[in-house]
Design a protein around this motif. Structure first.
Motif, PDB file in Angstrom:
ATOM      1  N   VAL A  99      28.643  15.811  52.561  1.00 29.81           N
ATOM      2  CA  VAL A  99      29.914  15.507  53.309  1.00 29.81           C
ATOM      3  C   VAL A  99      29.542  14.557  54.185  1.00 29.81           C
ATOM      4  O   VAL A  99      30.514  13.281  54.257  1.00 29.81           O
ATOM      5  N   ARG A 100      28.553  14.337  54.915  1.00 30.34           N
ATOM      6  CA  ARG A 100      28.075  13.189  55.764  1.00 30.34           C
ATOM      7  C   ARG A 100      28.121  11.823  55.331  1.00 30.34           C
ATOM      8  O   ARG A 100      28.423  11.035  55.647  1.00 30.34           O
ATOM      9  N   ALA A 134      33.363  18.152  62.802  1.00 30.72           N
ATOM     10  CA  ALA A 134      33.314  18.026  64.216  1.00 30.72           C
ATOM     11  C   ALA A 134      32.830  19.420  64.492  1.00 30.72           C
ATOM     12  O   ALA A 134      32.076  19.719  65.644  1.00 30.72           O
ATOM     13  N   VAL A 135      32.943  20.573  63.754  1.00 37.40           N
ATOM     14  CA  VAL A 135      32.377  22.063  64.231  1.00 37.40           C
ATOM     15  C   VAL A 135      30.826  21.906  64.229  1.00 37.40           C
ATOM     16  O   VAL A 135      30.475  22.515  65.178  1.00 37.40           O
ATOM     17  N   VAL A 136      30.225  21.427  63.103  1.00 36.40           N
ATOM     18  CA  VAL A 136      28.702  21.094  63.221  1.00 36.40           C
ATOM     19  C   VAL A 136      28.289  20.313  64.364  1.00 36.40           C
ATOM     20  O   VAL A 136      27.483  20.603  64.994  1.00 36.40           O
ATOM     21  N   GLN A 160      40.156  18.164  56.435  1.00 35.19           N
ATOM     22  CA  GLN A 160      39.158  19.370  56.239  1.00 35.19           C
ATOM     23  C   GLN A 160      37.831  18.816  56.700  1.00 35.19           C
ATOM     24  O   GLN A 160      36.952  19.651  57.286  1.00 35.19           O
ATOM     25  N   LEU A 161      37.457  17.666  56.009  1.00 34.22           N
ATOM     26  CA  LEU A 161      36.032  17.426  56.098  1.00 34.22           C
ATOM     27  C   LEU A 161      35.669  17.061  57.454  1.00 34.22           C
ATOM     28  O   LEU A 161      34.560  17.123  57.994  1.00 34.22           O
ATOM     29  N   GLY A 212      38.096  20.803  67.974  1.00 29.20           N
ATOM     30  CA  GLY A 212      39.550  21.009  68.212  1.00 29.20           C
ATOM     31  C   GLY A 212      39.776  19.739  69.551  1.00 29.20           C
ATOM     32  O   GLY A 212      40.397  18.935  69.448  1.00 29.20           O
ATOM     33  N   ARG A 213      38.882  20.001  70.702  1.00 31.73           N
ATOM     34  CA  ARG A 213      39.042  18.972  71.569  1.00 31.73           C
ATOM     35  C   ARG A 213      38.722  17.587  71.060  1.00 31.73           C
ATOM     36  O   ARG A 213      39.098  16.479  71.363  1.00 31.73           O
TER      37      ARG A 213
END
Length: 323
Positions: A68-69, A11-13, A5-6, A22-23
């Protein structure tokens, strides 16, 4: 809360969209969306503002992502170390140092030591602490040893060496005080002064001594975040600068002269490590080399015990005995 999840959040950010994330991760877009949604459900707040074509972090999301980073960086570091262990790589030598010492004293010391005897094999990691280092950070064992400003609670720590030196006053070449071998805080009455931000204990004590010694005078006070900025302002003629004698070793002194400050407040540093950790040979040689470098390049450096009391020389010990 799961690592996947993290990873999806990161990846989204980084990519700016769920599809691109996703890619990047080799997962389908619905899987990434579900992982983000599940994470939001566990956290109890929304991470993203969904505005097409991109999505942006909410205020709470941005705060969570900052935490998270660091976790993901630690995991990547751990993964790299595991791969290194599998291939038989020599473990990295790790140093924790306050930022000013990491940028000032450490580079020249490392270069000097390494010329004579390489102190690390494949990898050296220098972690900078922008805040005052606590004993717990050292006891956590993330570094082999720490090069830090003192004082510090030494319970559970091995103090390899420590000492102190007078703080320095930096001034433009040609300044009226440049002809003196040393200056007193009284000498800079009614003179604009530049100091480092007093977030750390020693910086606070130094600034407090300045305020007491020059109470009632007419001057301006500029506080900055680094030695480099302080030296640049001195060079530009904005005032004189109170400097840490150890970190100042790495700064450019072109157009600037420095003189020791006669004050009861000295700047103290030391090298410490956890008592529970056995130091590799490279770390031990580096600690000895740092000590030798400080003795060589820092004017009026005096070795002390962890409480800041100078070590008694044979002559001083005899005098104390006679008394």
């Amino acid at each position: 809360m799961e690592i996947r999840q993290l990873e999806a959040l990161n990846a989204v950010v980084v990519s700016g969209s769920v599809t691109a994330a996703g890619r990047q991760l080799g997962r389908s877009q619905p899987v990434v969306s579900r992982q983000i949604s599940d994470l939001e459900g566990e956290l109890g707040f929304v991470l993203f503002e969904r505005t097409r074509p991109t999505i942006t972090l909410t205020e709470s999301g941005a705060e969570f992502y900052r935490e998270v980073r660091g976790i993901l960086a630690d995991l990547q570091q751990l993964e790299a170390r595991v791969l290194g262990m599998r291939s038989g790589q020599v473990r990295p030598l790790r140093i924790l140092a306050t930022s000013d010492l990491a940028r000032g004293l450490l580079p020249d010391a490392l270069a000097r030591i390494d010329r004579f005897n390489a102190v690390f094999g494949g990898n050296l990691v220098v972690e900078e602490a922008v805040h005052e280092v606590t004993a717990q950070e050292i006891l956590d064992g993330r570094s082999d040893f720490a090069l830090i400003n003192l004082p510090i609670d030494t319970e559970g720590l091995r103090v390899h060496w420590c000492g102190q030196a007078p703080c320095l006053l930096a001034m433009p070449v040609g300044h009226v005080l440049a002809s003196q071998e040393a200056v007193r805080l009284d000498d800079i009455r009614n003179t604009d002064v530049i100091t480092l931000l007093s977030r750390y204990r020693m910086r606070y004590h130094l600034t407090n001594s300045l305020v007491q010694a020059t109470a009632g005078d007419q001057r301006r006070h500029i506080e900055v975040g680094s030695q480099q900025t302080a030296l640049a302002m001195v060079r530009a003629g904005l005032g004189v600068g109170l400097m840490d004698p150890f970190s100042a070793q790495g700064g450019s002194l072109d157009g600037v002269v420095v003189r020791p400050v006669l004050s009861d407040v000295h700047y103290r540093i030391g090298v410490v490590s956890p008592l529970t950790h056995d130091l590799p040979e490279g770390a031990q040689r580096l600690i000895r080399g740092l000590h030798s470098h400080v003795l060589k390049v820092v004017p009026q450096f005096v070795e002390t015990d962890p409480n800041g009391l100078p070590h008694a020389t044979p002559a001083l010990a005899e005098t104390l005995h006679m008394a």
